[in-house]
Design a protein around this motif. Structure first.
Motif, PDB file in Angstrom:
ATOM      1  N   PRO A 176       0.828  -1.213   0.000  1.00 24.23           N
ATOM      2  CA  PRO A 176       0.000   0.000   0.000  1.00 24.23           C
ATOM      3  C   PRO A 176       0.857   1.256   0.000  1.00 24.23           C
ATOM      4  O   PRO A 176       1.806   1.375   0.779  1.00 24.23           O
ATOM      5  CB  PRO A 176      -0.822  -0.131   1.294  1.00 24.23           C
ATOM      6  N   GLN A 177       0.498   2.191  -0.867  1.00 27.34           N
ATOM      7  CA  GLN A 177       1.216   3.461  -0.961  1.00 27.34           C
ATOM      8  C   GLN A 177       0.458   4.606  -0.302  1.00 27.34           C
ATOM      9  O   GLN A 177       1.031   5.672  -0.075  1.00 27.34           O
ATOM     10  CB  GLN A 177       1.463   3.797  -2.434  1.00 27.34           C
ATOM     11  N   THR A 178      -0.829   4.394  -0.029  1.00 24.68           N
ATOM     12  CA  THR A 178      -1.662   5.423   0.579  1.00 24.68           C
ATOM     13  C   THR A 178      -2.422   4.825   1.759  1.00 24.68           C
ATOM     14  O   THR A 178      -2.559   3.606   1.871  1.00 24.68           O
ATOM     15  CB  THR A 178      -2.687   5.978  -0.428  1.00 24.68           C
ATOM     16  N   SER A 179      -2.926   5.711   2.607  1.00 17.88           N
ATOM     17  CA  SER A 179      -3.702   5.202   3.742  1.00 17.88           C
ATOM     18  C   SER A 179      -5.023   4.607   3.266  1.00 17.88           C
ATOM     19  O   SER A 179      -5.570   3.704   3.921  1.00 17.88           O
ATOM     20  CB  SER A 179      -3.933   6.299   4.787  1.00 17.88           C
ATOM     21  N   ALA A 180      -5.564   5.063   2.130  1.00 17.53           N
ATOM     22  CA  ALA A 180      -6.780   4.462   1.590  1.00 17.53           C
ATOM     23  C   ALA A 180      -6.521   3.010   1.182  1.00 17.53           C
ATOM     24  O   ALA A 180      -7.335   2.115   1.449  1.00 17.53           O
ATOM     25  CB  ALA A 180      -7.286   5.265   0.393  1.00 17.53           C
TER      26      ALA A 180
END
Length: 402
Positions: free
Chosen positions: A346-350
């Motif tokens: 994952p690159q984003t918190s979403a």
């Protein structure tokens, strides 16, 4: 007619509430039999206190409550709000300064609709509650984000506010204790921000819905009490939802200058008319009754707060400032992003929130709902066992990060 033109640009640009969406998905998965634990909803898990419910039951049999009542609120409830405001914050107002609304969200929208014209800017300390920017846009205004991260304990400074001020700045949205972070501004900082707004002729909309949920000796004074000269350019938002576990009863209010309240009342008279009378009667009982039940709930929230922070802080790559109010933790997960977990990176918190839900069936709200990526919001307004189990699942999953 294309699908794009069927819906107005004003409404079509509004995103759904991310917190309600996460909560709805968690409930749907539980209905399918999956053991999902949801940290998304910002509502107490306690029932509304019995004396409030009983007042509503009795109100149901009174014929006057079966009819329309004043669009701006029952006189008895306005009087109770005036008395409660003086009791709890020392702010002296009159019934003409009060508009009773269908929950806190309507108070937010009514206020922006009454104050803003197209082109007006509203400074919005960030992370923010997901509804604020959408309500500003719906009212024709432009939100201007001012971000304070975990390194600032999520507290914006006067210097940051001043840097964001332009000739188009009309208002500042201020929320303490904060949703989503649980941050509480110290009194001297509240006063400094109020004096800055007064100096520059900027309206302050201050949301005090979490005023009673404070921990570790924190204080959350009302800004117009600390800066009395601000009263003529200040609107205070509040309601019974969080303090009295009455989220579903839909009773909020705004307190402001009489001309603003009258304008907002005119709007509400066309939008919804009066708040449900039985709910108003229940709110009167809440405001005039004892705060003992509130104190009991706060003890449970405090216990859960400390447990959640301890468990989240034990995860490598997670930094969780200790919240001093409300019932949310807002950890930074930037140290986890970019690492591989069960084949995903994952690159984003979403993306991380989606991974947590898919892999260990725990629902959290990603930071993108409240501003920049890199954070998660977890509500600790749920049972102790579910809290321990849910955060334990997150610990185990993120412990696999490589």
């Amino acid at each position: 007619m294309s699908p794009q033109t069927r819906i107005s640009a004003r409404v079509g640009s509004i995103a759904e509430s991310a917190t309600l969406a996460v909560d709805a998905r968690a409930k749907a998965l539980r209905a399918e039999g999956r053991p999902v634990i949801g940290f998304g909803a910002g509502e107490p898990d306690f029932p509304t206190p019995d004396y409030i419910v009983q007042a509503a039951v009795e109100a149901c049999s009174v014929p006057a409550n079966h009819r329309y009542s004043p669009a701006g609120g029952m006189p008895d409830l306005k009087a109770a709000i005036v008395a409660k405001t003086r009791r709890d914050s020392g702010y002296a107002v009159e019934p003409a300064n009060v508009l009773v609304t269908n929950g806190g969200k309507q108070a937010v929208y009514n206020t922006f609709a009454a104050l803003l014209d197209p082109g007006d800017e509203v400074i919005l300390p960030t992370p923010y509650w997901t509804t604020y920017p959408e309500a500003i846009r719906l009212a024709g205004g432009t939100p201007v984000d001012v971000f304070a991260g975990a390194d600032q304990a999520y507290l914006v400074t006067v210097e940051q506010l001043e840097a964001a001020r332009t000739e188009h700045t009309k208002a500042l949205l201020f929320c303490s204790p904060s949703n989503p972070t649980g941050a509480v501004y110290p009194p001297e900082q509240v006063a400094a921000i109020g004096r800055w707004a007064l100096e520059h002729g900027i309206w302050v909309i201050t949301d005090e819905i979490y005023e009673h949920l404070l921990y570790d000796g924190a204080q959350a004074p009302s800004m117009p009490v600390l800066v009395p000269e601000l009263a003529n350019t200040c609107v205070v938002l509040n309601g019974v939802a969080k303090t009295y576990a009455m989220t579903g009863w839909r009773v909020g209010w705004m307190i402001g200058p009489k001309d603003v309240v009258k304008a907002a009342t005119n709007l509400q008279s066309h939008a919804t008319s009066n708040v449900a009378n039985v709910s108003q009667r229940a709110a009167i009982a809440a405001l005039e009754g004892s705060l003992d039940a509130v104190e009991e709930m706060k003890l449970a929230f405090d216990r859960r707060r400390r447990l959640m922070v301890e468990m989240l802080s034990a995860i490598e790559g997670v930094h969780c400032p200790v919240p001093q109010g409300a019932f949310y933790a807002y950890p930074s997960v930037e140290g986890v992003l970019g690492r591989t977990i069960r084949g995903s990176t994952p690159q984003t918190s979403a993306e991380l929130a989606a991974l947590i839900l898919d892999e260990v069936e725990v629902a959290v709200v990603p930071g993108e709902a409240f501003g920049p990526s890199g954070y998660l919001r977890l509500s600790y307004a749920l049972g102790d066992d579910d809290l321990r189990e849910g955060v334990g699942r997150i610990q185990a999953l993120l412990g696999e990060a490589r």
